[in-house]
Design an enzyme around this catalytic site. Sequence first.
Site, mmCIF file in Angstrom:
data_model
loop_
_atom_site.group_PDB
_atom_site.id
_atom_site.type_symbol
_atom_site.label_atom_id
_atom_site.label_comp_id
_atom_site.label_asym_id
_atom_site.label_seq_id
_atom_site.Cartn_x
_atom_site.Cartn_y
_atom_site.Cartn_z
ATOM 1 N N ASN A 205 0.862 -1.171 0.000
ATOM 2 C CA ASN A 205 0.000 0.000 0.000
ATOM 3 C C ASN A 205 0.908 1.233 0.000
ATOM 4 O OD1 ASN A 205 0.819 0.496 2.731
ATOM 5 N ND2 ASN A 205 -0.842 -0.814 3.486
ATOM 6 N N GLU A 208 3.390 1.456 2.912
ATOM 7 C CA GLU A 208 4.477 0.476 2.812
ATOM 8 C C GLU A 208 5.483 0.873 1.739
ATOM 9 O OE1 GLU A 208 1.918 -3.450 4.284
ATOM 10 O OE2 GLU A 208 1.898 -2.834 2.166
ATOM 11 N N ASP A 275 -4.922 -8.758 1.799
ATOM 12 C CA ASP A 275 -4.897 -10.212 1.559
ATOM 13 C C ASP A 275 -5.700 -10.553 0.308
ATOM 14 O OD1 ASP A 275 -3.506 -10.472 3.940
ATOM 15 O OD2 ASP A 275 -5.293 -10.958 5.109
#
Length: 324
Positions: A205, A208, A275
Amino acid sequence: MNHEILKNFIENEIDKCRVLVVGDAMLDKYYFGEVTRISPEAPVPINRVTKIKETLGGAANVSHNLSLLGCHTSLIAQIGTENHGDNLVDKLISRGVDILGVMRTEKPTTTKIRVISGHQQMLRLDFEDTAKISDEDAEKLLLNISAQIKNVDAVIISDYGKGICSEKICQTVIQKCREQNKIVTVDPKGDNWEKYSGANFITPNLKELNDILPKKISNNDLEIEKAARQVIEKFNLSGLIVTRSAKGLSVIDGEKISHIPAKTQEVFDVSGAGDTVISVFTLGMAGKLDAAAAAYLANVAAGVVVTKVGTYAVSRAELLQALD
């Protein structure tokens, strides 16, 4: 994007795909209730619990996403020997995930307990031991990994920073996938991306991505494109999928760039959305979709997940309905 091609993939191709997940498996536990008064013992709200729910988290949730869509899914992970570990194993088996590569260990099962009133999370309790996996256990896992890679189309490294995804394990997985022409994708954690060098795609994201950049970037197309190209070159990647919250996600695949907007809707909970993105994207790549089409499908799936409260795996029927 051609929805008929995507629908055909969902209906006729997913069952042929085989994906191995390597990473940090977790148990997510939810206490749902309502707050009507303040405790007389301390100035804190009392949440009268009306429902308790346990779901799969981390690499276990990645496996659940894949298996629920019909993919042949295997998991390699470590979990504890206590009740949380038993519950995690039972849920994986009931969802059709192959757990031959799951090791039981004296370390506690990573468990996140959330207390929720209405749609508002009030408190989270974490049970975990994030020490790096021992050399002995790493060798055992690597034997399992080596045995299983040859039988799958793709491998997902689901790194939650709980100890499994050491540099040795990540690099061994990536090298073996490269040698055998298998797709390997990574959901990253932390600022040490050297251990992911050589992977096909990493799916950070924006936060990150910023964690590994010398200078933070804003959530706009040009800055993300420029930063992504630098990261791809530095870590010898095929491409990058950057999830951008309300702005959807961006796919940088060599010279091909796609910015895929998020569907406008009410968002209740982003837990597990990452996920879902890596699961569906990797599944699409394993089924021979191109990166842009696989990312588009992953974005659609994530759009379903964020409308739910708690960690959630999208079904094949829900994904088809969302495409319509």
